[in-house]
Design an enzyme around this catalytic site. Structure first.
Site, mmCIF file in Angstrom:
data_model
loop_
_atom_site.group_PDB
_atom_site.id
_atom_site.type_symbol
_atom_site.label_atom_id
_atom_site.label_comp_id
_atom_site.label_asym_id
_atom_site.label_seq_id
_atom_site.Cartn_x
_atom_site.Cartn_y
_atom_site.Cartn_z
ATOM 1 N N ASP A 138 -9.180 9.020 -11.629
ATOM 2 C CA ASP A 138 -9.911 9.402 -10.408
ATOM 3 C C ASP A 138 -8.925 9.735 -9.287
ATOM 4 O OD1 ASP A 138 -12.127 9.982 -8.896
ATOM 5 O OD2 ASP A 138 -12.594 7.898 -8.395
ATOM 6 N N LYS A 140 -7.539 11.736 -6.411
ATOM 7 C CA LYS A 140 -8.102 12.644 -5.398
ATOM 8 C C LYS A 140 -7.583 12.178 -4.040
ATOM 9 C CE LYS A 140 -12.304 9.854 -5.151
ATOM 10 N NZ LYS A 140 -13.768 9.806 -5.058
ATOM 11 N N ASN A 143 -8.279 8.751 -2.653
ATOM 12 C CA ASN A 143 -7.656 7.610 -3.315
ATOM 13 C C ASN A 143 -6.145 7.578 -3.119
ATOM 14 O OD1 ASN A 143 -10.039 6.552 -4.156
ATOM 15 N ND2 ASN A 143 -10.017 7.552 -6.163
ATOM 16 N N ASP A 156 -7.266 2.546 -5.847
ATOM 17 C CA ASP A 156 -8.538 2.658 -6.557
ATOM 18 C C ASP A 156 -8.364 2.834 -8.075
ATOM 19 O OD1 ASP A 156 -11.164 2.651 -7.044
ATOM 20 O OD2 ASP A 156 -11.683 4.379 -5.818
ATOM 21 N N THR A 177 -14.672 11.887 -10.082
ATOM 22 C CA THR A 177 -15.356 12.591 -9.004
ATOM 23 C C THR A 177 -15.529 14.044 -9.429
ATOM 24 O OG1 THR A 177 -14.255 11.102 -7.472
ATOM 25 C CG2 THR A 177 -15.192 13.112 -6.520
HETATM 26 P P1 ATP Z 1 -15.478 3.070 -4.244
HETATM 27 O O1 ATP Z 1 -15.168 1.667 -4.673
HETATM 28 O O2 ATP Z 1 -16.912 3.299 -4.012
HETATM 29 O O3 ATP Z 1 -14.790 4.117 -5.078
HETATM 30 P P2 ATP Z 1 -13.414 2.968 -2.284
HETATM 31 O O4 ATP Z 1 -12.453 2.995 -3.393
HETATM 32 O O5 ATP Z 1 -13.147 3.840 -1.097
HETATM 33 O O6 ATP Z 1 -14.875 3.257 -2.790
HETATM 34 P P3 ATP Z 1 -12.475 0.421 -1.350
HETATM 35 O O7 ATP Z 1 -11.311 0.361 -2.258
HETATM 36 O O8 ATP Z 1 -13.277 -0.819 -1.153
HETATM 37 O O9 ATP Z 1 -13.559 1.470 -1.816
HETATM 38 O O10 ATP Z 1 -11.985 0.947 0.037
HETATM 39 C C1 ATP Z 1 -12.879 1.147 1.117
HETATM 40 C C2 ATP Z 1 -12.126 1.807 2.263
HETATM 41 O O11 ATP Z 1 -11.206 0.865 2.825
HETATM 42 C C3 ATP Z 1 -11.297 3.001 1.824
HETATM 43 O O12 ATP Z 1 -12.022 4.158 1.953
HETATM 44 C C4 ATP Z 1 -10.104 2.967 2.792
HETATM 45 O O13 ATP Z 1 -10.393 3.730 3.931
HETATM 46 C C5 ATP Z 1 -9.990 1.503 3.183
HETATM 47 N N1 ATP Z 1 -8.907 0.863 2.438
HETATM 48 C C6 ATP Z 1 -8.906 0.501 1.128
HETATM 49 N N2 ATP Z 1 -7.739 -0.037 0.764
HETATM 50 C C7 ATP Z 1 -6.961 -0.025 1.865
HETATM 51 C C8 ATP Z 1 -5.605 -0.430 2.144
HETATM 52 N N3 ATP Z 1 -4.849 -0.971 1.197
HETATM 53 N N4 ATP Z 1 -5.128 -0.245 3.397
HETATM 54 C C9 ATP Z 1 -5.896 0.318 4.351
HETATM 55 N N5 ATP Z 1 -7.168 0.729 4.159
HETATM 56 C C10 ATP Z 1 -7.698 0.566 2.937
#
Ligand code: ATP
Length: 285
Positions: A138, A140, A143, A156, A177
């Site tokens: 995934d 993109k 991520n 991710d 995606t």
């Molecule tokens: P999904 O799980 O539905 O694919 P996602 O991967 O975006 O969504 P999360 O990994 O929970 O879900 O992340 C949510 C949001 O939090 C991200 O879109 C990003 O903006 C922020 N985020 C995630 N990891 C970090 C990090 N290590 N540092 C800063 N911001 C983060």
């Protein structure tokens, strides 16, 4: 990952950074090391079970643990995991610059110099991920996160697969995606290392054009465009990068260039792949 037993009480939780389909992510400061800022991903156990997400959370944890051992600069590092009655907690590197997609939206498209710098980092990281037997599945711009120093970090890993452990999960149904999914997954339900290479080709196109190559009005239209290799070029992009994207976006994965072949492409002539310090320089350094 440290063997120190930690708990949510060891951190001061600050603002929410975002949320995903089974998690909320917060900025948090380690009380023990006051300057140390992390991103803590909090996953509700009840939600994970109710929404059938156990598999994804387990894959994400196992993959991040596996990759964290090598300290590659292009991977969001998992420092600790722990749980309490309600939640699972993943303590991760804090990416102060947010998502690469947000940066791309702010500037419209990247110059070739920046596109080359970013995609070179992503190629190096993907090569490392593959060397560990992992297919990300995934890749993109959402991520890819930006570290405080501007270096890119891939995140991710919830839909990743490990060819050494689960035989590559090759018969997997659609994960990923729509815009970045490979033709082999759509046509033959197959996912391989080359499928990540396809996604990198889509990202390189998006870096220089501003939007991904395959985008229909709905997912079905997007899929039709992918399998018929139908994508436009605005004439603001010419030359070597166009030729490279065309090389990468090859329908048959066995004809698609490998990452090491891509690194030898003329468009990367100026990149010294062995000079890791230069390769991993962030945009704000
Ligand atoms: P999904 O799980 O539905 O694919 P996602 O991967 O975006 O969504 P999360 O990994 O929970 O879900 O992340 C949510 C949001 O939090 C991200 O879109 C990003 O903006 C922020 N985020 C995630 N990891 C970090 C990090 N290590 N540092 C800063 N911001 C983060």
């Amino acid at each position: 990952m440290s063997s120190l037993k930690r708990s949510p009480h060891d951190f001061v939780f600050k603002q929410e950074l975002g949320n995903g389909s089974y998690s909320r992510v917060y900025k948090a400061v380690d009380k023990g090391e006051p300057q140390r800022v992390y991103a803590v991903k909090v996953c509700s156990k009840r939600h994970i079970i109710n929404e059938n997400k156990v598999k994804y959370v387990t894959i994400e944890k196992n993959t991040l643990n596996l990759l964290a051992r090598a300290h590659h600069p292009g991977i969001v590092k998992l420092h600790y995991t722990f749980h309490d009655e309600e939640n699972l907690y993943f303590v991760l590197d804090f990416a102060a610059g947010g998502e690469l997609l947000a940066l791309l939206h702010r500037v419209g498209r990247f110059s070739e110099i920046w596109a080359r710098h970013f995609i070179a980092q992503l190629i190096d990281t993907t090569e490392f991920i593959h060397s560990q037997g992992v297919i990300h599945r995934d890749l993109k711009p959402e991520n890819v996160l930006l570290h405080r120093d501007g270096r890119l970090m891939v995140t991710d890993f919830g839909t990743a697969t490990n060819v050494n452990r689960d035989n590559g999960d090759k018969g997997a149904s659609f994960v990923g995606t729509a815009e970045y999914v490979s033709p082999e997954l759509l046509l033959y339900n197959q996912c391989e290392f080359a499928s990540d290479v396809w996604a990198l080709g889509c990202m390189l196109y998006q870096f220089v054009q501003g939007s991904p190559p395959f985008r229909g009005e709905n997912e079905l239209q997007t899929f039709e465009k992918i399998v018929s290799l139908e994508y436009p070029w605005a004439n603001n992009t010419t030359g070597g990068v166009v030729a490279l994207v065309r090389r990468i976006l090859t329908l048959d994965p066995s004809d698609r260039p490998t990452l090491s072949a891509i690194k030898q492409d003329k468009w990367f002539e100026s990149v010294d792949w062995r000079n890791r310090e230069l390769l991993w320089r962030g945009i704000w350094q």
